[in-house]
Design a protein around this motif. Structure first.
Motif, mmCIF file in Angstrom:
data_model
loop_
_atom_site.group_PDB
_atom_site.id
_atom_site.type_symbol
_atom_site.label_atom_id
_atom_site.label_comp_id
_atom_site.label_asym_id
_atom_site.label_seq_id
_atom_site.Cartn_x
_atom_site.Cartn_y
_atom_site.Cartn_z
ATOM 1 N N LEU A 97 0.812 -1.217 0.000
ATOM 2 C CA LEU A 97 0.000 0.000 0.000
ATOM 3 C C LEU A 97 0.843 1.263 0.000
ATOM 4 O O LEU A 97 0.341 2.347 -0.315
ATOM 5 N N ALA A 98 2.138 1.141 0.325
ATOM 6 C CA ALA A 98 3.008 2.315 0.366
ATOM 7 C C ALA A 98 3.083 3.000 -0.989
ATOM 8 O O ALA A 98 3.202 4.234 -1.067
ATOM 9 N N GLN A 99 2.999 2.210 -2.074
ATOM 10 C CA GLN A 99 3.123 2.815 -3.404
ATOM 11 C C GLN A 99 1.931 3.695 -3.760
ATOM 12 O O GLN A 99 2.000 4.491 -4.702
ATOM 13 N N LEU A 100 0.827 3.589 -3.011
ATOM 14 C CA LEU A 100 -0.321 4.456 -3.255
ATOM 15 C C LEU A 100 -0.087 5.860 -2.710
ATOM 16 O O LEU A 100 -0.731 6.814 -3.126
ATOM 17 N N GLY A 101 0.826 5.971 -1.735
ATOM 18 C CA GLY A 101 1.101 7.267 -1.142
ATOM 19 C C GLY A 101 0.046 7.728 -0.161
ATOM 20 O O GLY A 101 -0.165 8.940 0.013
ATOM 21 N N LEU A 102 -0.625 6.788 0.497
ATOM 22 C CA LEU A 102 -1.663 7.140 1.459
ATOM 23 C C LEU A 102 -1.053 7.810 2.683
ATOM 24 O O LEU A 102 -0.079 7.313 3.252
ATOM 25 N N SER A 103 -1.629 8.925 3.102
ATOM 26 C CA SER A 103 -1.148 9.609 4.304
ATOM 27 C C SER A 103 -1.459 8.756 5.524
ATOM 28 O O SER A 103 -2.540 8.171 5.636
ATOM 29 N N GLN A 104 -0.499 8.689 6.421
ATOM 30 C CA GLN A 104 -0.650 7.857 7.614
ATOM 31 C C GLN A 104 -1.393 8.598 8.724
ATOM 32 O O GLN A 104 -1.266 9.810 8.877
#
Length: 384
Positions: A97-104
């Motif tokens: 999911l990191a490649q989606l760039g979702l803010s944590q």
């Protein structure tokens, strides 16, 4: 024609004392319209109720989920499919999911916002690593991150949308590639008349009270009101079909399910205290080729309380539709209505006659859905 095909859904529904959708004070939401206070149910509340209604009738993979815990959900699937240790599954899910760039979010495993996705879409992401999950888990963090970048994770969220996402869309402000334009617009439901906020003062008695103890174990109040609501939604058929990959039959199915669920669902606020579930007294659909038209202006002057409100509200709606078609020269492609008013009852005779003039002879709700689908199919065939 599919580029300008809009399906307007108009509903008149009376609810008893209730608190369907509360504000920050815990009281029913309200709005000022036509200079008076009205009961209001937010569009978000009824959209969620509609989504839950049609999801309850669909297989699990066809449902949609809105959550901050997407990493947890993906890790659960990876762990189950690949018989992988949970900690390792969490690492792999995080890398994917990191490649989606979702803010944590504040919690390491949460996103900063609710993400709306299809269960089948997340299943597809999990399936990307089923045969190699153990190998990926054995890599160090840098190598795992690089390996995950080679997998089409984002593509899995751009296709195969479930009905919920196709209808209501998805907005991720900082990741435009994940956005899905909504096919549905839903208005805030408002009462057709002025309402007053009331309070239920309640007490609860402790069943284990000693004989010499008096009074209540708990005292409180709940705000409520009762109202005849005008509800409106519109579906852009071309956008819906596009969100479903150009599949017209899937779009017709989605439209049918939406009309059914929008008409029959209700928000669940304080439902155990008020048992507020009712059925609409009127459901009308109008298929237009120019633009969606909300008929709420029928109630800018609040309906006066005479011998009830819902029949007068339905008549006002029909009159507004008739006036609009005459003044603006509207020629809707199709219109039909299902309602409970009859000419046999003196108090509803005028209403039934006006509704017939506006929408034709009444049909059952099942026939309303069937004929709507048939008419749209015919229109699409004529275009082709």
């Amino acid at each position: 024609m599919t580029q300008c095909l809009y399906i307007d859904v108009h509903v008149i529904q009376t609810v008893p004392p209730a608190n369907l959708n509360r504000d920050d004070q815990g009281n029913p939401k309200e709005a000022i319209y036509g200079g008076v206070r009205r009961s209001r149910v937010s569009s978000q509340a009824w959209k969620r109720a509609s989504r839950q209604h049609f999801d309850a009738q669909a297989p699990e993979p066809d449902r949609a989920t809105r959550t901050k815990r997407i990493t947890h959900e993906l890790a659960t699937r990876i762990s189950r499919n690949a018989s992988l240790d949970r900690d390792d599954a969490d690492r792999v899910a995080t890398a994917l999911l990191a490649q989606l760039g979702l803010s944590q979010g504040k919690k390491a495993s949460d996103t900063a916002y609710l993400l709306f996705y299809g269960n089948a879409q997340l299943d597809a992401v999990a399936a990307l690593v089923t045969d190699r999950a153990a190998d990926l888990a054995a890599l160090d963090e840098k190598a795992l991150t690089e390996a995950a970048k080679e997998l089409p994770v984002a593509e899995s969220f751009r296709t195969g949308h479930p009905v919920g996402v196709a209808l209501f869309g998805r907005m991720v402000a900082d990741i435009p590639k994940l956005n899905v334009d909504a096919a549905v617009q839903v208005a805030h439901a408002i009462s057709t008349h002025e309402t007053q906020l009331e309070f239920d003062y309640f007490t609860a008695v402790d069943d284990q009270n000693e004989q010499d103890e008096t009074g209540a174990g708990m005292i409180g109040t709940i705000g409520f009101n009762s109202a005849t609501l005008y509800r409106y939604a519109t579906v852009g058929f071309a956008q819906l079909a596009d969100n479903l990959g150009g599949d017209t039959e899937a779009a017709l199915d989605a439209l049918d399910r939406f009309v059914d669920s929008f008409a029959l669902s209700a928000p669940t606020g304080y439902q155990n205290s008020f048992a507020h579930r009712t059925r609409p007294s009127l459901v009308a659909v109008v298929v237009r080729t120019d633009q969606p038209v909300n008929l709420v202006s029928a109630f800018e002057e609040p309906v006066a309380t005479e011998a009830g409100i819902q029949a007068n509200s339905a008549r006002r709606l029909a009159e507004e539709h008739i006036t609009a078609t005459q003044v603006w020269g509207d020629t809707p492609l199709y219109g039909a209505a299902s309602y409970t008013f009859t000419t046999r009852e003196p108090r509803t005779k005028d209403t039934a006659e006006t509704l017939t003039q506006a929408f034709g002879e009444p049909v059952t709700f099942a026939d309303l859905r069937t004929t709507l689908r048939t008419r749209i199919t015919t229109a699409l065939g004529e275009e082709a």
